[in-house]
Motif scaffolding. Structure first.
Motif, PDB file in Angstrom:
ATOM      1  N   SER A   1       0.867  -1.178   0.000  1.00 15.76           N
ATOM      2  CA  SER A   1       0.000   0.000   0.000  1.00 15.76           C
ATOM      3  C   SER A   1       0.902   1.226   0.000  1.00 15.76           C
ATOM      4  O   SER A   1       2.044   1.178   0.461  1.00 15.76           O
ATOM      5  CB  SER A   1      -0.951  -0.004   1.194  1.00 15.76           C
ATOM      6  OG  SER A   1      -0.230  -0.026   2.398  1.00 15.76           O
TER       7      SER A   1
ATOM      8  N   ALA B   1       1.278   5.662   0.354  1.00 18.03           N
ATOM      9  CA  ALA B   1       0.816   6.993   0.723  1.00 18.03           C
ATOM     10  C   ALA B   1       1.869   7.946   0.190  1.00 18.03           C
ATOM     11  O   ALA B   1       3.018   7.928   0.628  1.00 18.03           O
ATOM     12  CB  ALA B   1       0.675   7.120   2.235  1.00 18.03           C
TER      13      ALA B   1
ATOM     14  N   THR C   1       2.835  11.990  -0.972  1.00 19.59           N
ATOM     15  CA  THR C   1       2.521  13.413  -0.898  1.00 19.59           C
ATOM     16  C   THR C   1       3.380  14.158  -1.900  1.00 19.59           C
ATOM     17  O   THR C   1       4.587  13.933  -1.920  1.00 19.59           O
ATOM     18  CB  THR C   1       2.815  13.943   0.514  1.00 19.59           C
ATOM     19  OG1 THR C   1       2.090  13.179   1.457  1.00 19.59           O
ATOM     20  CG2 THR C   1       2.449  15.397   0.646  1.00 19.59           C
TER      21      THR C   1
ATOM     22  N   TRP D   1       1.556  13.702  -4.797  1.00 17.94           N
ATOM     23  CA  TRP D   1       1.104  12.581  -5.630  1.00 17.94           C
ATOM     24  C   TRP D   1       2.277  12.145  -6.499  1.00 17.94           C
ATOM     25  O   TRP D   1       3.289  12.838  -6.583  1.00 17.94           O
ATOM     26  CB  TRP D   1      -0.105  12.954  -6.509  1.00 17.94           C
ATOM     27  CG  TRP D   1       0.222  13.996  -7.548  1.00 17.94           C
ATOM     28  CD1 TRP D   1       0.150  15.352  -7.378  1.00 17.94           C
ATOM     29  CD2 TRP D   1       0.706  13.789  -8.872  1.00 17.94           C
ATOM     30  NE1 TRP D   1       0.560  16.001  -8.521  1.00 17.94           N
ATOM     31  CE2 TRP D   1       0.907  15.068  -9.468  1.00 17.94           C
ATOM     32  CE3 TRP D   1       0.992  12.663  -9.619  1.00 17.94           C
ATOM     33  CZ2 TRP D   1       1.374  15.231 -10.756  1.00 17.94           C
ATOM     34  CZ3 TRP D   1       1.462  12.827 -10.926  1.00 17.94           C
ATOM     35  CH2 TRP D   1       1.638  14.102 -11.477  1.00 17.94           C
TER      36      TRP D   1
ATOM     37  N   THR E   1      -1.082   8.039  -7.817  1.00 28.59           N
ATOM     38  CA  THR E   1      -1.655   8.068  -6.477  1.00 28.59           C
ATOM     39  C   THR E   1      -2.624   9.228  -6.386  1.00 28.59           C
ATOM     40  O   THR E   1      -2.455  10.218  -7.108  1.00 28.59           O
ATOM     41  CB  THR E   1      -0.555   8.215  -5.411  1.00 28.59           C
ATOM     42  OG1 THR E   1       0.142   9.433  -5.616  1.00 28.59           O
ATOM     43  CG2 THR E   1       0.388   7.039  -5.429  1.00 28.59           C
ATOM     44  N   PRO E   2      -3.628   9.119  -5.563  1.00 26.17           N
ATOM     45  CA  PRO E   2      -3.885   7.945  -4.723  1.00 26.17           C
ATOM     46  C   PRO E   2      -4.491   6.805  -5.533  1.00 26.17           C
ATOM     47  O   PRO E   2      -5.376   7.023  -6.359  1.00 26.17           O
ATOM     48  CB  PRO E   2      -4.878   8.457  -3.687  1.00 26.17           C
ATOM     49  CG  PRO E   2      -5.595   9.578  -4.368  1.00 26.17           C
ATOM     50  CD  PRO E   2      -4.599  10.189  -5.329  1.00 26.17           C
TER      51      PRO E   2
ATOM     52  N   GLY F   1      -6.047   4.300  -4.173  1.00 26.07           N
ATOM     53  CA  GLY F   1      -7.314   3.953  -3.543  1.00 26.07           C
ATOM     54  C   GLY F   1      -7.420   2.505  -3.108  1.00 26.07           C
ATOM     55  O   GLY F   1      -8.470   2.063  -2.671  1.00 26.07           O
TER      56      GLY F   1
ATOM     57  N   LYS G   1       5.476   5.080   2.560  1.00 26.29           N
ATOM     58  CA  LYS G   1       5.052   6.465   2.723  1.00 26.29           C
ATOM     59  C   LYS G   1       6.160   7.325   2.114  1.00 26.29           C
ATOM     60  O   LYS G   1       7.310   7.257   2.559  1.00 26.29           O
ATOM     61  CB  LYS G   1       4.851   6.797   4.197  1.00 26.29           C
ATOM     62  CG  LYS G   1       4.289   8.167   4.433  1.00 26.29           C
ATOM     63  CD  LYS G   1       3.971   8.363   5.909  1.00 26.29           C
ATOM     64  CE  LYS G   1       3.348   9.737   6.100  1.00 26.29           C
ATOM     65  NZ  LYS G   1       2.994   9.959   7.494  1.00 26.29           N
TER      66      LYS G   1
END
Length: 144
Positions: free
Chosen positions: A62, A64, A66, A68, A81-82, A84, A121
């Motif tokens: 997965s 995350a 920032t 994108w 991204t995201p 989902g 992340k």
């Protein structure tokens, strides 16, 4: 479901079928998963029944990111991204590339085992390569 490369049908509801006695290679193709290969031995004295849980035979990642990024897994685009959703990958060594037009590229190399879930992340602003940034003042190019 494929047996030694021959398509046998789809699950659920796949009727029993005959296969040669001895070693066979089963391949399960599902759009949400990488191909899953299972080698097994078929006996001539009994009916062989198998239950395969695809999610137990893959890794899950997965993300995350920032702000994108476009995501590449082993140099294949998987979207922006995201996303989902987490996605399933074959066990083993992989490369992730996060790419943003202003913040450059972030690369991650990792290994995942079947049944494991990894979370990445990434902050493209602080981790991205500087060559793609439009802010020239960070490169010492202020207008003089």
């Amino acid at each position: 479901v494929y047996v030694d490369g021959r398509r046998m049908g789809s699950t659920p509801g796949l009727a029993p079928f005959e296969v040669p006695v001895g070693q066979v290679r089963l391949r399960f193709d599902n759009p949400g998963f990488p191909p899953i290969i299972v080698d097994t031995v078929i006996s001539h004295t009994r009916l062989t029944t198998m239950t395969i849980v695809l999610a137990e035979r893959v890794g899950v990642i997965s993300l995350a990111v920032t702000p994108w990024a476009e995501i590449f897994l082993d140099d294949i685009s998987v979207g922006e991204t995201p996303l989902g959703r987490p996605f399933y990958i074959s066990p083993g060594k992989h490369d992730l590339r996060f790419q943003h037009p202003e913040f450059g590229v972030v690369k991650k190399e990792f290994t995942v085992q079947a049944g494991n879930q990894l979370h990445f992340k990434v902050d493209m602003i602080t981790e991205g390569t500087t060559f793609a940034r439009s802010d020239t003042s960070s490169a010492g190019l202020k207008g003089e």
